[in-house]
Enzyme design. Structure first.
Site, mmCIF file in Angstrom:
data_model
loop_
_atom_site.group_PDB
_atom_site.id
_atom_site.type_symbol
_atom_site.label_atom_id
_atom_site.label_comp_id
_atom_site.label_asym_id
_atom_site.label_seq_id
_atom_site.Cartn_x
_atom_site.Cartn_y
_atom_site.Cartn_z
ATOM 1 N N ASP A 39 0.834 -1.204 0.000
ATOM 2 C CA ASP A 39 0.000 0.000 0.000
ATOM 3 C C ASP A 39 0.868 1.254 0.000
ATOM 4 O OD1 ASP A 39 -2.642 1.467 0.555
ATOM 5 O OD2 ASP A 39 -1.446 2.031 2.290
ATOM 6 N N GLU A 111 -2.182 -5.373 -3.550
ATOM 7 C CA GLU A 111 -1.237 -4.572 -2.769
ATOM 8 C C GLU A 111 -0.146 -5.455 -2.171
ATOM 9 O OE1 GLU A 111 -3.832 -0.716 -1.298
ATOM 10 O OE2 GLU A 111 -3.769 -2.476 0.000
#
Length: 224
Positions: A39, A111
């Protein structure tokens, strides 16, 4: 086509990719730490791309563009294009419940894959992957509607423009097993004695839904 070919990256340590594709329902060695790392990498690379592409955009506009690009819906669509669902390691129950198609699971896994690439090949490799995935989205029409503010931002700006305090969000309930929860979140503005509730597969999604519902209520009241 295998996943590594679709990614355009060949892992030196395939165990990292395996972990990135392991949902918490399957094993204690799941992908959430890699998701955390991915992320951060994703946001940095997309920020760089936007900074270079949108030379005239102010900070607020850049933030909205980035939020639009890295939202769950976008990540889910990219994960589907890569065939991530067929590679996920899920518990039997989660698999039967459709976890391999669940937007939150696939978005988180993408992610995690970005985080795994970063650990395996360094930042340059992760940057190249994110650029390959997101460059086509950046080339699409950048109309005002496309870069619309998310509901939480729009609500906060509406309130601040009328000198009201920012809203408060609280989880009312979290239903279901830990790996497949549905969150119910209340968004409230105490000074106006108004509130609205939203549901979502993540706290963030539920907050956005609650904010959208409350903003619609406030705007309707202001126009009546």
């Amino acid at each position: 086509m295998d996943l590594q070919e679709a990614l355009g990256y060949r892992f030196r340590d395939p165990r990292l990719l395996q972990r990135a594709l392991t949902h918490r329902s399957h094993s204690a060695h799941h992908n959430e730490r890699l998701e955390f790392l991915g992320d951060a990498v994703l946001n940095l690379v997309v920020s760089q791309l936007l900074y270079a592409r949108e030379a005239a955009a102010a900070e607020g506009a850049l933030s909205r563009m980035r939020a639009h690009l890295v939202r769950e819906e976008s990540l889910h669509a990219l994960a589907l294009q890569l065939g991530l669902g067929a590679c996920m390691r899920l518990s039997e129950g989660e698999a039967k419940a459709g976890g391999a198609r669940r937007p939150s699971i696939l978005a988180d896994a993408l992610e995690a894959v970005i985080g795994a690439v970063h650990l395996d090949g360094g930042f340059d490799a992760a940057e190249q992957l994110v650029t390959r995935l997101f460059a086509p989205l950046l080339l699409e029409d950048a109309s005002a509607a496309r870069w619309a503010k998310d509901a939480k931002t729009a609500l906060q700006e509406w309130l601040q423009g009328r000198r009201h305090p920012v809203p408060n969000y609280r989880i009312v309930a979290a239903r279901g097993q830990a790996h497949a929860q549905t969150f119910e979140v209340e968004c409230a503005v105490a000074s106006l004695a108004v509130s609205a509730v939203g549901l979502g597969s993540s706290r963030r999604a539920a907050e956005q839904q609650a904010a959208a519902a409350l903003l619609a209520r406030l705007q309707e009241g202001a126009s009546s």
